[in-house]
Scaffold this motif. Structure first.
Motif: not given
Length: 232
Positions: A97-102, A193-194
């Motif tokens: 996951x990407x932090x901006x999407x979360x 990381x990812x």
């Protein structure tokens, strides 16, 4: 000598400038209040995070959720009493996951709450939103509960802070037949990381002893909605 027409134009200009200055001042005050609120919330979050959970006086206890793997995340929860309700500590890793999407999903996932019998997005801004939800209570003679929730995201050192709290709004005033709940949730998101690491503390007060028996399952429900929102 200045004509009456010129004087009138100057008066109108001065009046317009005063109005613009007042608007600018009120906007700055609102921004300062929001910033101050987020600063206080993040300080409270850090205070919770720095607690010694081995201290018996604090009464922290484990739950059945310990490195529990669910669809898209791994989660560990602990709980302790706070006022007349339960404080839930959550440590989770959201995989791939990407932090901006979360963070975006944290702000907007409330429409996916299947327990809500009435939902409305009351207000949406660039980094915040206000949501209304109403819940039926399956206990005889106990009134429905509702909540007006504001969620705000702010960038902090090494990550993002997502703060949710009960609020007020003219479009959704309290009503006599429904009990409005109180809520506090501070969540720290960090890219690893990812994956995205999540640390959060939350508690709610529904104004009823039985309804205040919150458990860690609510953390699973929320993360499942966040991941579902990310996939849309």
């Amino acid at each position: 000598m200045v004509s009456n027409e010129t004087s009138s134009r100057w008066a109108q200009m001065i009046s317009s400038i005063i109005v613009l200055l007042l608007i600018a001042k009120s906007t700055c005050v609102a921004q300062e209040c929001k910033s101050s609120l987020m600063t206080e919330a993040f300080a409270q979050f850090r205070a919770f995070r720095n607690e010694n959970k081995a201290d018996a006086n604090l009464k922290w206890s484990d739950t059945q959720l310990k490195d529990t793997v669910k669809g898209g995340f791994k989660i560990t929860c602990q709980i302790r009493p706070i006022e007349k309700t339960t404080l839930i500590s959550t440590e989770a890793v959201i995989t791939d996951a990407d932090v901006s999407d979360v963070e975006a999903a944290f702000v907007d996932h409330y429409d996916l709450d299947e327990d809500s019998k009435d939902y409305k997005m009351v207000e949406k801004k660039e980094n915040s939103a206000i949501h209304y939800s109403r819940y039926a209570v399956p206990i005889p003679f106990v009134a429905d509960r509702d909540i007006l929730l504001e969620t705000t995201v702010e960038e902090v050192s090494d990550g993002r802070f997502v703060f949710s709290r009960d609020t007020v709004h003219a479009d959704k005033p309290e009503t006599r037949k429904i009990v409005r709940m109180k809520y506090w949730n501070g969540a720290f998101l960090q890219q690893d990381g990812n994956d995205v690491k999540l640390t959060s503390f939350e508690y709610a007060n529904a104004g009823h002893t039985l309804l205040n028996g919150f458990d860690a399952a609510s953390s699973i429900d929320e993360l499942e909605m966040v991941i579902q929102k990310m996939k849309k």
